[in-house]
Design an enzyme around this catalytic site. Structure first.
Site, mmCIF file in Angstrom:
data_model
loop_
_atom_site.group_PDB
_atom_site.id
_atom_site.type_symbol
_atom_site.label_atom_id
_atom_site.label_comp_id
_atom_site.label_asym_id
_atom_site.label_seq_id
_atom_site.Cartn_x
_atom_site.Cartn_y
_atom_site.Cartn_z
ATOM 1 N N GLU A 389 0.826 -1.223 0.000
ATOM 2 C CA GLU A 389 0.000 0.000 0.000
ATOM 3 C C GLU A 389 0.858 1.270 0.000
ATOM 4 O O GLU A 389 0.492 2.267 -0.614
ATOM 5 C CB GLU A 389 -0.967 -0.001 1.196
ATOM 6 C CG GLU A 389 -1.970 -1.149 1.202
ATOM 7 C CD GLU A 389 -2.813 -1.261 -0.054
ATOM 8 O OE1 GLU A 389 -2.939 -0.256 -0.788
ATOM 9 O OE2 GLU A 389 -3.351 -2.355 -0.308
ATOM 10 N N HIS A 392 1.800 2.042 -3.526
ATOM 11 C CA HIS A 392 0.749 2.832 -4.192
ATOM 12 C C HIS A 392 0.844 4.306 -3.772
ATOM 13 O O HIS A 392 0.766 5.212 -4.603
ATOM 14 C CB HIS A 392 -0.635 2.315 -3.779
ATOM 15 C CG HIS A 392 -1.086 1.092 -4.479
ATOM 16 N ND1 HIS A 392 -1.090 0.959 -5.854
ATOM 17 C CD2 HIS A 392 -1.592 -0.082 -4.003
ATOM 18 C CE1 HIS A 392 -1.563 -0.227 -6.190
ATOM 19 N NE2 HIS A 392 -1.868 -0.878 -5.086
#
Length: 594
Positions: A389, A392
């Site tokens: 994450e 990202h």
């Protein structure tokens, strides 16, 4: 903890800093009212985009309004996800969701008006009005779709029918998630447990062969009972997409899916060809797995069983952060400093609380932090999720920092590359630095399974999709029996002679919801392959590898995905990225096969 804490019982230092967007609901409400009064003015540009100055004026005003709408939307959704039972934020989210449909109607005129203008006129205006050059790629991207845009009346008709045309997907979802039941079976302790789609994954990983076999036969047995209904539903979905492609004058459904992002059809077809040329690697994996599990014969229900179990290790969040930072050292000081500042400045909502949305994601807007929702539970998978994450989020951070608003979002084709590159660097680091042979074997198996499920499996899915769309495009009907045969034959080809292809697996196609999002799944494989190519180059310290990778992160949506990746040194038109992934798969097989 035995009982989940309430939101207010979680220390502030473990929560994301959403107050940076709005300090309170009153400020949000004030901005919302301001948005509603300003947004209507967008309509005033309808019919007036007749010169470069007016187009530029509209684009600037639209950005100003859109950024405000984005902040309102993100804040309401993030607050709702903190505690989905909180009625205040339920109402706030509902309010902005309803309004956003109205907001979209104010800008709906823009694309049709741009398309109504002559290409040469637009080109001349871009050259004449210097500031408009910043929007050149955006405008040209709209113009390239001109051959596939219908008349205003037909576009309105298709838009009005879109809800009806989505019916096959809705039917599949409600049938498989709500109406289908799978009965009860015994778990490893002999307890009677209801089998569901949600807990099937834990049953299929069971060390007890009777448990996983029973779950496998029960789940797919139920799908088999409804195979004719599910075949009709899938055929209707594919026919709908094929119809839309034909109406919009694309040469095929595949072109309709790939051309808007300028992805050559060869990227799709070549990925399938390369994986087919290297299926012997997957066959070898099956043979090694059979041997390590001590099986006389290996069945489809044995695929997900870990070859080795290790005692669950508790990894505190700060330890997890330190591990990821060590793994990402090859990316350099700048990248690590951004990662550390994200932890310190409140990008992440770390722990689970009552009512908090499950899973994990990275999300934010041009004017917000790239927030990360976690439900960190102190295990190795959570450390991997953190790396993923934050991959990202740092991609978003770079894109927004380096690109103007209209180029700050990256395409789906690129979306999983940065996150998977981080995961790849992490698993490499863990394997290289693990001294305990048992743990090392466990980690190697983890990466093998990741490549098997993300690259081999998704490209098998992609091959099935291509067959189904092309068959129906030719006017050849497909029944449940044809779907079953195609799926069976693919499994035989992919898994090789050692694997017993149980009859139950033939209906697995009916379980895959992604088949209702046409030509979507191949991007998991291409994204993983691109990430493998990046991580390999970075770990081998190839010249400018980190700078090229950061160039990819900074590019946002300023060009088409194939061009962005190629500029960063990854040519998705070549065999190299997928071949690099298969090479890594073979290296891992060598390690685990010793």
């Amino acid at each position: 903890m035995s009982e989940l804490r309430k939101r207010e019982e979680i220390e502030e230092k473990f929560k994301w800093n959403i107050n940076k967007i709005y300090s309170n609901i009153e400020t949000w409400e004030k901005d919302f009212e301001s948005l509603k009064s300003q947004a209507m003015k967008l309509n005033e540009y309808s019919g007036k985009l007749t010169n470069g100055e007016k187009i530029l004026e509209y684009l600037k005003f639209n950005e100003e309004i859109s950024r405000k709408a984005e902040n309102l939307f993100i804040y309401a959704h993030l607050k709702y996800d903190e505690d989905t039972s909180n009625t205040t934020y339920q109402a706030l989210m509902s309010k902005i969701d309803i309004y956003m449909a109205e907001f979209a109607s104010y800008t709906a005129f823009f694309v049709p008006e741009i398309l109504s203008l002559e290409d040469k006129f637009i080109e001349a205006e871009i050259n004449r009005v210097s500031e408009l050059k910043n929007y050149k790629f955006l405008i040209e991207d709209i113009l390239k779709e001109k051959p596939h845009i219908l008349s205003k009346e037909m576009e309105e008709l298709l838009a009005a029918a879109s809800d009806c045309l989505d019916a096959p997907s809705a039917i599949h979802s409600i049938l498989t998630n709500a109406d289908m039941t799978f009965g009860k079976l015994e778990d490893e302790e002999g307890n009677e447990v209801e089998l569901t789609e949600g807990n099937y994954s834990s049953f299929i990983k069971s060390k007890n062969i009777n448990v996983r076999k029973a779950a496998f036969e029960r789940l797919f047995g139920e799908y088999d009972k409804l195979k004719n209904t599910l075949a009709t539903s899938l055929t209707a979905s594919i026919k709908t997409f094929n119809f839309s492609s034909k109406v919009r004058k694309y040469s095929s459904a595949l072109e309709a899916s790939l051309k808007p992002n300028n992805i050559p059809l060869d990227v799709y077809r070549n990925a399938i060809k390369v994986i087919n040329d290297n299926l012997n690697s997957l066959h070898r994996y099956v043979e090694i797995k059979k041997k390590l599990l001590g099986l006389d014969e290996i069945h489809m229900y044995d695929l997900y069983v870990p070859v080795i179990e290790i005692e669950k290790e508790k990894i505190e969040f700060n330890t997890g952060v330190d591990t990821v930072l060590e793994a990402l050292k090859p990316l350099g000081t700048e990248y690590l400093d951004i990662f550390k500042s994200g932890i310190k400045d409140g990008w992440i909502d770390i722990y689970e609380n009552k009512g908090k949305r499950g899973g994990a994601y990275s999300w934010g807007g041009y004017d917000t932090m790239p927030y990360v929702l976690l439900n960190y539970n102190n295990d190795l998978q959570d450390v991997s999720t953190l790396a993923h994450e934050m991959g990202h989020s740092i991609h978003s951070y770079y894109s927004r920092k380096e690109q103007p608003y209209h180029y700050s979002s990256y395409t789906l084709f690129c979306a999983e590359v940065a996150s998977t590159t981080n995961e790849s660097l992490l698993i490499h680091y863990l394997i290289e630095n693990e001294k305990d042979e048992k743990k090392k074997l466990y980690l190697i198996n983890q990466e093998l399974e990741q490549i098997r499920t993300t690259v081999f499996r998704q490209l098998m899915f992609a091959e099935f999709e291509l067959y189904t769309h092309e068959t129906l495009e030719q006017g050849i009907p497909l029944t449940a029996d044809e779907y079953n045969k195609a799926w069976h034959d693919l499994n035989v080809k992919y898994f090789g002679s050692e694997m017993i292809i149980d009859k139950e697996i033939d209906v697995e196609w009916a379980r895959i919801p992604h088949f209702y999002s046409d030509f979507y799944v191949y991007q998991y494989a291409t994204g993983y392959a691109a990430a493998s190519a990046f991580s390999k180059s970075i770990l081998e310290c190839k010249e400018d590898s980190v700078e090229k990778y950061k160039g990819f992160l900074k590019a946002g949506g300023s060009d088409y995905p194939i061009s962005i990746l190629k500029n960063a040194g990854v040519d998705m038109m070549s065999n190299a990225p997928i071949e690099a992934t298969i090479k890594r798969f073979n290296e891992l097989l060598d390690m685990i096969g010793k």
